[in-house]
Design a protein around this motif. Sequence first.
Motif, PDB file in Angstrom:
ATOM      1  N   THR A  73       0.857  -1.212  -0.236  1.00 55.36           N
ATOM      2  CA  THR A  73      -0.119   0.079   0.116  1.00 55.36           C
ATOM      3  C   THR A  73       0.958   1.245   0.138  1.00 55.36           C
ATOM      4  O   THR A  73       0.507   2.324  -0.871  1.00 55.36           O
ATOM      5  N   TYR A  74       1.817   1.369   0.779  1.00 60.50           N
ATOM      6  CA  TYR A  74       2.638   2.616   1.044  1.00 60.50           C
ATOM      7  C   TYR A  74       4.150   2.403   0.483  1.00 60.50           C
ATOM      8  O   TYR A  74       4.751   3.257   0.652  1.00 60.50           O
ATOM      9  N   GLY A  75       4.565   1.208  -0.017  1.00 60.57           N
ATOM     10  CA  GLY A  75       5.819   1.192  -0.277  1.00 60.57           C
ATOM     11  C   GLY A  75       6.785   0.802   0.938  1.00 60.57           C
ATOM     12  O   GLY A  75       6.090   0.834   2.169  1.00 60.57           O
ATOM     13  N   THR A  76       7.956   0.927   0.948  1.00 60.13           N
ATOM     14  CA  THR A  76       8.909   0.625   2.055  1.00 60.13           C
ATOM     15  C   THR A  76       9.668   1.779   2.443  1.00 60.13           C
ATOM     16  O   THR A  76      10.337   2.086   3.390  1.00 60.13           O
ATOM     17  N   GLU A  77       9.743   3.039   1.634  1.00 64.02           N
ATOM     18  CA  GLU A  77      10.420   4.023   2.195  1.00 64.02           C
ATOM     19  C   GLU A  77       9.538   4.997   3.069  1.00 64.02           C
ATOM     20  O   GLU A  77       8.250   5.009   2.628  1.00 64.02           O
ATOM     21  N   PRO A  78      10.067   5.791   3.603  1.00 67.97           N
ATOM     22  CA  PRO A  78       9.403   6.760   4.449  1.00 67.97           C
ATOM     23  C   PRO A  78       8.398   7.944   3.649  1.00 67.97           C
ATOM     24  O   PRO A  78       8.589   8.026   2.481  1.00 67.97           O
ATOM     25  N   VAL A  79       7.235   8.159   4.146  1.00 65.30           N
ATOM     26  CA  VAL A  79       6.376   8.731   3.566  1.00 65.30           C
ATOM     27  C   VAL A  79       6.039  10.489   4.178  1.00 65.30           C
ATOM     28  O   VAL A  79       6.300  10.299   5.432  1.00 65.30           O
ATOM     29  N   THR A  80       6.120  10.990   3.548  1.00 69.70           N
ATOM     30  CA  THR A  80       6.190  12.591   3.894  1.00 69.70           C
ATOM     31  C   THR A  80       5.223  13.619   3.397  1.00 69.70           C
ATOM     32  O   THR A  80       4.382  13.049   2.631  1.00 69.70           O
ATOM     33  N   GLY A  81       5.309  14.671   3.814  1.00 69.92           N
ATOM     34  CA  GLY A  81       4.558  15.678   3.320  1.00 69.92           C
ATOM     35  C   GLY A  81       2.921  15.693   3.513  1.00 69.92           C
ATOM     36  O   GLY A  81       2.463  15.117   4.555  1.00 69.92           O
ATOM     37  N   GLU A  82       2.201  15.845   2.747  1.00 71.31           N
ATOM     38  CA  GLU A  82       0.584  15.850   2.781  1.00 71.31           C
ATOM     39  C   GLU A  82       0.150  14.246   2.969  1.00 71.31           C
ATOM     40  O   GLU A  82      -0.758  14.221   3.932  1.00 71.31           O
ATOM     41  N   ARG A  83       0.873  13.448   2.190  1.00 77.98           N
ATOM     42  CA  ARG A  83       0.259  12.162   2.354  1.00 77.98           C
ATOM     43  C   ARG A  83       0.488  11.540   3.978  1.00 77.98           C
ATOM     44  O   ARG A  83      -0.236  10.940   4.523  1.00 77.98           O
ATOM     45  N   ALA A  84       1.885  11.785   4.513  1.00 74.46           N
ATOM     46  CA  ALA A  84       1.812  11.264   5.905  1.00 74.46           C
ATOM     47  C   ALA A  84       0.930  12.059   6.913  1.00 74.46           C
ATOM     48  O   ALA A  84       0.549  11.592   7.597  1.00 74.46           O
TER      49      ALA A  84
END
Length: 199
Positions: A73-84
Amino acid sequence: MLTLHVAEASPETAVLVDGGRIAAVGPYEELAAAHQDARLRRWPGLLLPGLLNPYGPELLEQTYHPDPREADTYGTEPVTGERARALFRADPARLGASARRGVQRLLAHGTVAVAGELRSRAAQDAVRRAGLAIGRRPEVLPGPPSLSPVPLVLLPRLTAGAPARFAVFDVPDTAALVRRGASACVATVLDGRLVYRAR
């Protein structure tokens, strides 16, 4: 129990650890001869005081670190910005688990201290439980938030009597560390505990 840490590229700065503190720092041959009963940990590369990451709030409160089970769903890398921000708004309980995973990622990058004001209890608890030190945030931040910020911020040299906090990087010298970045970390020690070891 005494533990002697030595890295191949820096035998002159072996570290003898007694519990949570540094008992001695010096040439490996001298420390090994004087403390033959110490458990020995040999590492590749360079043993250094470890890194200060100045982006504590950005990485632990404003970034979502996905659970491996969420990779599809989100991948393995950190999620930043508005999505986070949207993820945290939808489920505030995500922050605690994300902060704990973020701390693990910091440890895997040789971080022994973070800086910046952590406002959430979840991030504060994750940092405290791991044993990360809290450092002073530079007045001018070097660039965008990163697990391997540029430039890297090394802590002061290791000394006897100080808390046993340091990291080992699989590089031949500091110039190579600057080129490769903090992902070259193979081990991180906090208060005498081996909290990260590369597989």
